[in-house]
Design an enzyme around this catalytic site. Structure first.
Site, short mmCIF file in Angstrom:
data_model
loop_
_atom_site.label_atom_id
_atom_site.label_comp_id
_atom_site.label_asym_id
_atom_site.label_seq_id
_atom_site.Cartn_x
_atom_site.Cartn_y
_atom_site.Cartn_z
N ASP A 55 -9.06 0.06 1.95
CA ASP A 55 -9.00 0.83 0.70
C ASP A 55 -10.27 0.63 -0.11
O ASP A 55 -10.86 1.58 -0.60
CB ASP A 55 -7.80 0.37 -0.15
CG ASP A 55 -6.50 0.97 0.35
OD1 ASP A 55 -6.55 1.64 1.40
OD2 ASP A 55 -5.45 0.77 -0.27
N ASP A 106 0.86 -1.18 0.00
CA ASP A 106 0.00 0.00 0.00
C ASP A 106 0.90 1.23 0.00
O ASP A 106 1.69 1.43 0.92
CB ASP A 106 -0.88 -0.04 1.26
CG ASP A 106 -1.78 1.17 1.36
OD1 ASP A 106 -2.41 1.49 0.35
OD2 ASP A 106 -1.82 1.80 2.43
N THR A 120 -0.51 5.24 -4.65
CA THR A 120 0.73 5.11 -5.42
C THR A 120 0.64 5.90 -6.72
O THR A 120 1.57 6.61 -7.09
CB THR A 120 0.99 3.62 -5.75
OG1 THR A 120 0.56 2.85 -4.64
CG2 THR A 120 2.45 3.35 -5.98
#
Length: 440
Positions: free
Chosen positions: A344, A18, A52
């Protein structure tokens, strides 16, 4: 995944992929890099996923900007060009969005696809259909609120990830005490944070001198009496379940058991706050005026077994959208990473329920934006066009990286994608499974 070892005491190990988790754990001195870390943190708080991608895109924009600065283009010009390009890219996306909120089945399949997209880059990718189903069910129970507090995630080592399940109501990770009712229907719950050990003489350094043992017995009796009065006050609230943050000694526990009240001690603080939230009660610490204390309610309290542990299950709680996801897995690291992945997915889904517009993925949006920004660059006179052009190149970095990470030939795929996108209304993205470009 990356294995991170902390430099602090205990040398704890985290296994994760993550982006935000990794960046939070890094020690960074460079101020510009710190800004990138902040970007990923904000993305994590606001949307929950894409941490990301945000950093990758920002990094590419910086890399392109550096080339422009080396060509002696002033930063103000670059910023003006980037602003125009960002506006153009956003409008390009807004024109292409789809909205299925009126069609429930279609909207649900959209949510499933979004959840599967989020989970496919995480540890849960093997069972992504199963977990996407769990996440969608949990979020649809929220009925549009983005308060993820009412979805509780419990981690229990043992079993495989496939043994995880969604349970309506609330599960408290505690055992029911001895001699107390194991099942209560239509429960009135008092959630408290109060000391239920014997009331000692709480004055620091106080000494009590007595001249015989019978006086000691009197003091003990007085303490017991005080405790009994406190318990009677609590029972006077008309409750049949008492959950306390602190210890409950044997004597008051006995009194509760006699009154047929289920008493739970040492419930952790998060458990207490969440229990108060989902049952609609307040956390009380004084019991003198029962009418002002708001009790929590639920239809049924019973003891359940998960693996080898006994837990207390509250079902039919006042806050109907509350539910608990129980994660099972081989080890603590797997469970931690599974929780992050699921969190998430839940964040992204709860945002989607509020703003129901969706677009395709797999490098498609970046190519759409890049094409529009490219055309803007050709129309724009002056030095700004260099900056706009650079923005378009930075956008193409995301599909390039998607392809590289899947071990595919990025140069070949991106040129194919670009060619496809010059046709009208193309829906083509990178398909990492088949290793080519294909439409969704």
């Amino acid at each position: 995944d990356k294995i991170l070892q902390s430099t602090g005491r205990g040398r704890s190990v985290t296994v994760t992929n993550d982006g935000a988790t990794i960046l939070k754990s890094l020690h960074i001195d460079n101020p510009a890099a710190k800004v990138l870390v902040d970007i990923s943190k904000v993305q994590d708080d606001e949307v929950g996923d894409g941490t990301t991608s945000v950093v990758v895109l920002a990094g590419e924009l910086l890399r392109e900007a550096e080339k422009l600065v080396n060509m002696k283009i002033h930063p103000m010009t670059i910023i003006a060009g980037y602003r125009m390009a960002a506006e153009c890219a956003r409008n390009a996306l807004l024109q292409k969005t789809m909205d299925n909120k009126d069609n429930t089945d279609k909207f649900r399949s959209d949510l499933m696809n979004i959840a599967m997209t989020t989970l496919s880059s995480k540890i849960l990718s093997q069972d992504k259909e199963y977990f996407a189903e769990l996440a969608v069910d949990a979020v649809l129970r929220l009925k549009g609120s983005t308060n993820l507090e009412s979805i509780q995630i419990l981690k229990k080592p043992g079993g495989s990830l496939k043994d995880s399940f969604l349970d309506e109501g609330f599960i408290l990770d505690k055992k029911i005490g001895l001699g107390q009712p194991k099942r209560i229907e239509n429960a009135n719950i008092l959630v408290a944070n109060t000391a239920m050990d014997t009331d000692k003489v709480k004055i620091y350094g106080a000494r009590v001198r007595v001249d015989s043992m019978s006086k000691v017995a009197d003091i003990e009796a007085a303490e017991k009496q005080k405790m009994r009065e406190k318990v009677e006050k609590i029972i006077g609230h008309g409750i049949n379940c008492f959950v306390n943050r602190q210890l409950i000694y044997n004597f008051p526990e006995e009194l509760f058991a006699d009154a047929g009240i289920l008493a739970v001690e040492h419930a952790d603080f998060e458990g207490i706050e969440r229990l108060a939230l989902v049952t609609g009660g307040d956390i009380a610490s004084t019991f003198d005026n029962p009418e002002s204390v708001k009790l929590g309610h639920c239809k049924l309290i019973e003891e359940i077994m998960i693996g080898e542990d006994r837990l207390i299950h509250f079902s039919g709680v006042a806050m109907g959208q509350a539910c608990t996801i129980v994660l099972r897995g081989a080890s603590e690291h797997v469970l931690d990473e599974a929780e992050r992945s699921l969190h998430d997915a839940l964040c992204v889904l709860s945002q989607t329920v509020n703003d129901t517009r969706v677009i395709f993925g797999g490098g498609w949006p970046e190519m759409v934006m890049s094409k529009e920004v490219d055309e803007l660059a050709r129309r724009t006179p002056g030095k700004k066009s260099h900056a706009i052009d650079a923005f378009s190149r930075a956008l193409q970095a995301i599909p390039t990286i998607i392809a590289d990470n899947a071990g595919l030939d990025s140069a070949e795929l991106i040129s194919q994608l670009r060619a496809e996108h010059h046709k009208e209304n193309s829906t083509v993205g990178i398909d990492v499974i088949s290793g080519g470009v294909s439409s969704s």
